[in-house]
Design an enzyme around this catalytic site. Structure first.
Site, PDB file in Angstrom:
ATOM      1  N   GLY A 135      -5.225  -4.131 -11.427  1.00  0.00           N
ATOM      2  CA  GLY A 135      -6.426  -4.092 -11.281  1.00  0.00           C
ATOM      3  C   GLY A 135      -7.261  -4.391 -10.109  1.00  0.00           C
ATOM      4  N   SER A 141     -17.546  -1.537  -7.412  1.00  0.00           N
ATOM      5  CA  SER A 141     -16.547  -2.521  -6.109  1.00  0.00           C
ATOM      6  C   SER A 141     -15.681  -1.788  -5.953  1.00  0.00           C
ATOM      7  N   TRP A 167     -11.103   2.746 -13.351  1.00  0.00           N
ATOM      8  CA  TRP A 167     -10.165   3.591 -13.424  1.00  0.00           C
ATOM      9  C   TRP A 167      -9.259   3.120 -12.135  1.00  0.00           C
ATOM     10  N   GLY A 245      -2.465  -5.882   0.713  1.00  0.00           N
ATOM     11  CA  GLY A 245      -0.683  -5.988   1.082  1.00  0.00           C
ATOM     12  C   GLY A 245       0.140  -4.630   0.355  1.00  0.00           C
ATOM     13  N   ARG A 251      -0.035   2.948  -0.015  1.00  0.00           N
ATOM     14  CA  ARG A 251      -0.627   4.598   0.456  1.00  0.00           C
ATOM     15  C   ARG A 251       1.064   5.160   1.286  1.00  0.00           C
ATOM     16  N   GLN A 287      -1.284  41.024   7.497  1.00  0.00           N
ATOM     17  CA  GLN A 287      -0.679  40.009   8.835  1.00  0.00           C
ATOM     18  C   GLN A 287      -1.307  38.981   7.478  1.00  0.00           C
ATOM     19  N   GLU A 371      -6.267   5.105  -3.619  1.00  0.00           N
ATOM     20  CA  GLU A 371      -5.567   4.129  -2.140  1.00  0.00           C
ATOM     21  C   GLU A 371      -6.173   3.631  -1.397  1.00  0.00           C
ATOM     22  N   GLY A 372      -7.524   3.672  -0.722  1.00  0.00           N
ATOM     23  CA  GLY A 372      -8.793   3.843   0.081  1.00  0.00           C
ATOM     24  C   GLY A 372      -8.933   5.848   0.580  1.00  0.00           C
TER      25      GLY A 372
HETATM   26  P1  TGC Z   1     -10.028  -6.772   6.341  1.00  0.00           P
HETATM   27  O1  TGC Z   1     -11.454  -7.645   7.379  1.00  0.00           O
HETATM   28  O2  TGC Z   1      -9.938  -5.539   7.166  1.00  0.00           O
HETATM   29  O3  TGC Z   1      -9.045  -7.219   6.241  1.00  0.00           O
HETATM   30  C1  TGC Z   1      -8.688  -8.503   5.302  1.00  0.00           C
HETATM   31  C2  TGC Z   1      -7.584  -8.983   5.267  1.00  0.00           C
HETATM   32  O4  TGC Z   1      -6.745  -8.181   5.028  1.00  0.00           O
HETATM   33  C3  TGC Z   1      -5.787  -7.592   5.868  1.00  0.00           C
HETATM   34  N1  TGC Z   1      -5.888  -6.236   6.125  1.00  0.00           N
HETATM   35  C4  TGC Z   1      -4.198  -5.865   5.575  1.00  0.00           C
HETATM   36  N2  TGC Z   1      -3.645  -6.473   5.051  1.00  0.00           N
HETATM   37  C5  TGC Z   1      -2.219  -5.788   4.439  1.00  0.00           C
HETATM   38  N3  TGC Z   1      -2.786  -3.950   4.369  1.00  0.00           N
HETATM   39  C6  TGC Z   1      -3.605  -4.182   4.752  1.00  0.00           C
HETATM   40  N4  TGC Z   1      -4.068  -2.753   5.199  1.00  0.00           N
HETATM   41  C7  TGC Z   1      -4.293  -4.502   5.651  1.00  0.00           C
HETATM   42  N5  TGC Z   1      -5.920  -3.578   6.190  1.00  0.00           N
HETATM   43  C8  TGC Z   1      -6.731  -5.087   6.638  1.00  0.00           C
HETATM   44  C9  TGC Z   1      -6.980  -7.916   7.116  1.00  0.00           C
HETATM   45  O5  TGC Z   1      -5.660  -8.240   8.122  1.00  0.00           O
HETATM   46  C10 TGC Z   1      -7.059  -9.537   6.541  1.00  0.00           C
HETATM   47  O6  TGC Z   1      -6.191 -10.382   6.809  1.00  0.00           O
HETATM   48  P2  TGC Z   1      -6.603 -12.144   7.222  1.00  0.00           P
HETATM   49  O7  TGC Z   1      -5.728 -12.557   7.436  1.00  0.00           O
HETATM   50  O8  TGC Z   1      -7.721 -11.738   8.900  1.00  0.00           O
HETATM   51  O9  TGC Z   1      -7.925 -12.393   6.323  1.00  0.00           O
HETATM   52  O10 TGC Z   1     -11.303  -6.120   4.969  1.00  0.00           O
HETATM   53  P3  TGC Z   1     -12.955  -5.268   4.809  1.00  0.00           P
HETATM   54  O11 TGC Z   1     -13.670  -6.190   3.811  1.00  0.00           O
HETATM   55  O12 TGC Z   1     -13.144  -5.588   6.227  1.00  0.00           O
HETATM   56  O13 TGC Z   1     -11.649  -4.004   4.296  1.00  0.00           O
HETATM   57  C11 TGC Z   1     -11.865  -3.289   5.491  1.00  0.00           C
HETATM   58  C12 TGC Z   1     -11.015  -1.858   3.985  1.00  0.00           C
HETATM   59  C13 TGC Z   1     -12.651  -1.140   3.376  1.00  0.00           C
HETATM   60  C14 TGC Z   1     -10.078  -0.513   5.312  1.00  0.00           C
HETATM   61  C15 TGC Z   1     -10.353  -2.155   3.460  1.00  0.00           C
HETATM   62  O14 TGC Z   1     -11.328  -2.573   2.291  1.00  0.00           O
HETATM   63  C16 TGC Z   1      -9.996  -1.404   1.779  1.00  0.00           C
HETATM   64  O15 TGC Z   1      -8.782  -0.520   2.195  1.00  0.00           O
HETATM   65  N6  TGC Z   1     -10.246  -0.694   0.836  1.00  0.00           N
HETATM   66  C17 TGC Z   1      -9.770   0.793   0.731  1.00  0.00           C
HETATM   67  C18 TGC Z   1      -9.827  -0.349  -0.853  1.00  0.00           C
HETATM   68  C19 TGC Z   1      -8.403   0.621  -1.442  1.00  0.00           C
HETATM   69  O16 TGC Z   1      -7.771   1.401  -1.188  1.00  0.00           O
HETATM   70  N7  TGC Z   1      -8.228   0.728  -2.931  1.00  0.00           N
HETATM   71  C20 TGC Z   1      -7.953   1.112  -3.983  1.00  0.00           C
HETATM   72  C21 TGC Z   1      -7.636   0.324  -5.045  1.00  0.00           C
HETATM   73  S1  TGC Z   1      -6.239   0.311  -6.192  1.00  0.00           S
HETATM   74  C22 TGC Z   1      -5.511   1.904  -5.855  1.00  0.00           C
HETATM   75  O17 TGC Z   1      -6.383   2.767  -5.838  1.00  0.00           O
HETATM   76  C23 TGC Z   1      -4.635   2.684  -6.973  1.00  0.00           C
HETATM   77  S2  TGC Z   1      -4.301   4.371  -7.558  1.00  0.00           S
HETATM   78  C24 TGC Z   1      -2.446   3.871  -7.719  1.00  0.00           C
HETATM   79  C25 TGC Z   1      -2.098   5.574  -7.878  1.00  0.00           C
HETATM   80  O18 TGC Z   1      -2.118   6.034  -9.112  1.00  0.00           O
HETATM   81  O19 TGC Z   1      -1.233   5.959  -7.815  1.00  0.00           O
HETATM   82  P1  FAD Z   2     -17.001   4.594  -3.428  1.00  0.00           P
HETATM   83  O1  FAD Z   2     -16.119   3.186  -2.687  1.00  0.00           O
HETATM   84  O2  FAD Z   2     -18.429   4.514  -4.236  1.00  0.00           O
HETATM   85  O3  FAD Z   2     -17.317   5.479  -2.542  1.00  0.00           O
HETATM   86  C1  FAD Z   2     -17.934   6.706  -2.764  1.00  0.00           C
HETATM   87  C2  FAD Z   2     -18.055   7.574  -1.350  1.00  0.00           C
HETATM   88  O4  FAD Z   2     -18.949   6.577   0.005  1.00  0.00           O
HETATM   89  C3  FAD Z   2     -16.330   8.359  -0.494  1.00  0.00           C
HETATM   90  O5  FAD Z   2     -16.928   9.939  -0.458  1.00  0.00           O
HETATM   91  C4  FAD Z   2     -16.068   7.222   0.925  1.00  0.00           C
HETATM   92  O6  FAD Z   2     -14.640   7.666   1.157  1.00  0.00           O
HETATM   93  C5  FAD Z   2     -17.482   7.181   0.921  1.00  0.00           C
HETATM   94  N1  FAD Z   2     -17.595   5.829   1.874  1.00  0.00           N
HETATM   95  C6  FAD Z   2     -17.743   3.995   0.859  1.00  0.00           C
HETATM   96  N2  FAD Z   2     -18.544   3.231   1.905  1.00  0.00           N
HETATM   97  C7  FAD Z   2     -18.288   3.442   3.685  1.00  0.00           C
HETATM   98  C8  FAD Z   2     -17.995   3.178   4.681  1.00  0.00           C
HETATM   99  N3  FAD Z   2     -18.512   2.456   4.744  1.00  0.00           N
HETATM  100  N4  FAD Z   2     -17.783   4.515   5.593  1.00  0.00           N
HETATM  101  C9  FAD Z   2     -18.565   5.959   4.728  1.00  0.00           C
HETATM  102  N5  FAD Z   2     -18.252   7.060   3.893  1.00  0.00           N
HETATM  103  C10 FAD Z   2     -17.735   5.208   3.360  1.00  0.00           C
HETATM  104  N6  FAD Z   2      -7.863   1.186  -8.611  1.00  0.00           N
HETATM  105  C11 FAD Z   2      -7.547   0.433  -8.689  1.00  0.00           C
HETATM  106  O7  FAD Z   2      -7.518  -0.716  -8.230  1.00  0.00           O
HETATM  107  N7  FAD Z   2      -6.198   0.504  -9.597  1.00  0.00           N
HETATM  108  C12 FAD Z   2      -6.036   1.802  -9.711  1.00  0.00           C
HETATM  109  O8  FAD Z   2      -4.649   2.172 -10.592  1.00  0.00           O
HETATM  110  C13 FAD Z   2      -6.685   2.789  -9.309  1.00  0.00           C
HETATM  111  N8  FAD Z   2      -6.042   4.383  -9.818  1.00  0.00           N
HETATM  112  C14 FAD Z   2      -6.823   5.078  -9.652  1.00  0.00           C
HETATM  113  C15 FAD Z   2      -7.292   6.336 -10.741  1.00  0.00           C
HETATM  114  C16 FAD Z   2      -7.540   7.315 -10.566  1.00  0.00           C
HETATM  115  C17 FAD Z   2      -7.248   8.783 -11.049  1.00  0.00           C
HETATM  116  C18 FAD Z   2      -8.471   7.134  -9.816  1.00  0.00           C
HETATM  117  C19 FAD Z   2     -10.204   7.722  -9.692  1.00  0.00           C
HETATM  118  C20 FAD Z   2      -9.186   5.667  -8.907  1.00  0.00           C
HETATM  119  C21 FAD Z   2      -8.493   5.382  -9.101  1.00  0.00           C
HETATM  120  N9  FAD Z   2      -8.667   4.037  -8.650  1.00  0.00           N
HETATM  121  C22 FAD Z   2      -7.624   2.696  -9.040  1.00  0.00           C
HETATM  122  C23 FAD Z   2      -9.654   3.343  -8.132  1.00  0.00           C
HETATM  123  C24 FAD Z   2     -10.007   4.119  -6.388  1.00  0.00           C
HETATM  124  O9  FAD Z   2      -8.554   3.217  -5.626  1.00  0.00           O
HETATM  125  C25 FAD Z   2     -11.278   4.163  -6.038  1.00  0.00           C
HETATM  126  O10 FAD Z   2     -11.931   4.999  -6.655  1.00  0.00           O
HETATM  127  C26 FAD Z   2     -11.258   4.300  -4.298  1.00  0.00           C
HETATM  128  O11 FAD Z   2     -10.833   3.379  -3.957  1.00  0.00           O
HETATM  129  C27 FAD Z   2     -13.559   4.407  -3.975  1.00  0.00           C
HETATM  130  O12 FAD Z   2     -13.935   3.432  -4.602  1.00  0.00           O
HETATM  131  P2  FAD Z   2     -15.362   4.313  -5.298  1.00  0.00           P
HETATM  132  O13 FAD Z   2     -15.240   5.603  -6.755  1.00  0.00           O
HETATM  133  O14 FAD Z   2     -15.856   3.399  -5.722  1.00  0.00           O
HETATM  134  O15 FAD Z   2     -16.408   5.127  -4.512  1.00  0.00           O
END
Ligand code: TGC
Ligand code: FAD
Length: 392
Positions: A135, A141, A167, A245, A251, A287, A371-372
């Site tokens: 979570g 957020s 989500w 991490g 990813r 083609q 996952e981003g």
């Molecule tokens: P930022 O200042 O860039 O970083 C904060 C601290 O974190 C470190 N860091 C990382 N460490 C490990 N892996 C990475 N990919 C890292 N990226 C950054 C960084 O070095 C820093 O460390 P420190 O020591 O200086 O404190 O943070 P920011 O707030 O500017 O955010 C950058 C951004 C936008 C790239 C990050 O917030 C991000 O990746 N946002 C996307 C969120 C996301 O991917 N959510 C996924 C939720 S889980 C999910 O979707 C599961 S789906 C599962 C499934 O069903 O398969």
């Molecule tokens: P938002 O962040 O609101 O983004 C909406 C749009 O705005 C996107 O196109 C995005 O790229 C764009 N955007 C946002 N910021 C910027 C920027 N700075 N510049 C340019 N464009 C931008 N999360 C968990 O924690 N655990 C889970 O297990 C998990 N499983 C999931 C399973 C499913 C099926 C789905 C759909 C999502 C899941 N998620 C999970 C959440 C997922 O990680 C988020 O949906 C994702 O990180 C995007 O967040 P959001 O949906 O709030 O979109």
């Protein structure tokens, strides 16, 4: 007619895999074909995961497969990537289940937990007796997880958690959740906590109405004065870098896995094109059909080569988060393009579930976002390549 060659023979990376890597891939490929494919169309229609298969998945060693000890298979990262590719060839929801369990639940317990926590939960998770969820995301957020509002307040030998996570893959069926919250007694530092099902104030309502990843349970986590033992804090977690991490691990698995979807779409479109006749000829003889086959093949080749290269780097402990961003961004976009082409190449029947392509297309929309998002990884790469942070 000229001699037909397989895409594998043109990509020619088979000889770069060890016997162990091929064996891990082939075992999962066979299981998916024999045990998963017969049930996935109905599971997708019904919007449920075939939970009865979880013990078989555990026997295959797919949960936390790249972890050593605690009942895990201890595979290298290339084997694990190939396993995920074969699972996702079946369905992205199947790969999601394993990615979340291994990279988002077992990895943080292994990395940020203490030995007592590892011994308590990892064998349960590797054996599939427990399913976990992760979570991080909240309703307000998503791409910016640092803005989370879920809190943890220390109260003697307990923490009290409050907030809503949105989500969340597997939350409706999970036995435990790794939850990220701001610790109020530590200036709002982000810490990881394990919350077990049955704890008062822990609810996991299902999100209804999904047209993507229908065979993967997705829900919320509601934490309402949820009181957990202080021993459930992951003691080595601290800051946003801890959940990020975990995401780096997951990813990388997604980048490998999604190419399985592209391969399934490619195979389906080629077979269909060789069988289906229009204008008295197989449509594969036209083609424009062949141009699409060539495009798809090249995208799959590029994705596989990138995966193998980055998988080897990960095994050498040299893979960086920005490389993982490039890998996820490239391979998901490539698979999305391949699946779209395959859909068109199947004509009308391509919109039904007589073939897997439309289901894959629907699933990819989640993979593109979670996952981003594609844009988040674009900006992560942009930041690395320019030195300018577009998020700030
Ligand atoms: P930022 O200042 O860039 O970083 C904060 C601290 O974190 C470190 N860091 C990382 N460490 C490990 N892996 C990475 N990919 C890292 N990226 C950054 C960084 O070095 C820093 O460390 P420190 O020591 O200086 O404190 O943070 P920011 O707030 O500017 O955010 C950058 C951004 C936008 C790239 C990050 O917030 C991000 O990746 N946002 C996307 C969120 C996301 O991917 N959510 C996924 C939720 S889980 C999910 O979707 C599961 S789906 C599962 C499934 O069903 O398969
Ligand atoms: P938002 O962040 O609101 O983004 C909406 C749009 O705005 C996107 O196109 C995005 O790229 C764009 N955007 C946002 N910021 C910027 C920027 N700075 N510049 C340019 N464009 C931008 N999360 C968990 O924690 N655990 C889970 O297990 C998990 N499983 C999931 C399973 C499913 C099926 C789905 C759909 C999502 C899941 N998620 C999970 C959440 C997922 O990680 C988020 O949906 C994702 O990180 C995007 O967040 P959001 O949906 O709030 O979109």
């Amino acid at each position: 007619m000229s001699e037909r060659q397989s895409l594998d023979s043109i990509i020619a990376i088979e000889h770069l895999l060890s016997d162990e890597e091929k064996a891990a891939r082939n075992a999962v490929r066979g299981w998916v074909r024999e045990r998963f494919m017969p049930v996935i169309t109905k599971s997708h229609r019904d919007g449920v995961f075939p939970m009865q298969l979880i013990p078989e998945l555990a026997d295959l060693g797919v949960f936390g497969a790249n972890i050593e000890g605690y009942g895990c298979a201890g595979m290298n990262n290339v084997s694990y990537g190939l396993v995920l590719q074969e699972l996702e060839r079946g369905d992205s929801g199947l790969r999601s289940l394993c990615s979340v369990q291994g990279s988002l639940v077992m990895y943080p317990i292994l990395t940020y937990g203490n030995e007592e926590q590892r011994k308590k939960w990892l064998p349960e998770l590797s054996s599939g007796r427990m399913i976990g969820c992760f979570g991080l995301t909240e309703p307000g957020s998503g791409s910016d997880p640092g803005s989370m509002t879920t809190t943890a307040k220390k109260d003697g030998s307990h923490y009290i958690l409050n907030g809503v996570k949105a989500w969340i893959t597997n939350s409706p069926v999970a036995h435990l959740a790794v939850v990220w919250a701001k610790a109020l007694d530590e200036d709002g530092a982000i810490r990881g906590f394990v919350v077990e099902r049955g704890t008062k104030g822990f609810e996991t309502p299902t999100i209804e109405g999904k047209w993507s990843l229908r065979a993967s349970p997705t829900g919320e986590i509601h934490l309402t004065d949820c009181r957990i033992p202080a021993a459930n804090l992951l003691p080595n977690s601290g800051g946003l870098k801890s959940p990020l991490g975990c995401l780096t691990q997951a990813r990388e698995g997604i980048a490998w896995g999604i190419t399985g979807v592209a391969m399934d779409c490619f195979d389906t479109a080629v077979s269909y094109g060789l069988e289906r006749k229009q204008f008295n000829k197989p449509i594969a003889s036209f083609q424009m059909y062949q141009e699409q086959i060539a495009e798809m093949a090249t995208m799959i080749a590029t994705s596989q080569m990138m995966s193998l290269h980055y998988g080897r780097l990960k095994d050498e402990k040299k893979l960086t988060p920005v490389q993982v961003s490039m890998h996820k961004r490239h391979n998901v976009r490539a698979a999305r393009e391949v699946a779209k082409m395959a859909r068109g190449m199947l004509g009308g029947i391509g919109i039904t579930d007589a073939y897997p392509v439309m289901r894959h297309i629907m699933n990819i929309e989640s993979v593109y976002t979670y996952e981003g998002t594609h844009e988040v990884h674009t900006l992560a790469l942009g930041r690395a390549l320019t030195g300018i942070n577009a998020f700030a």
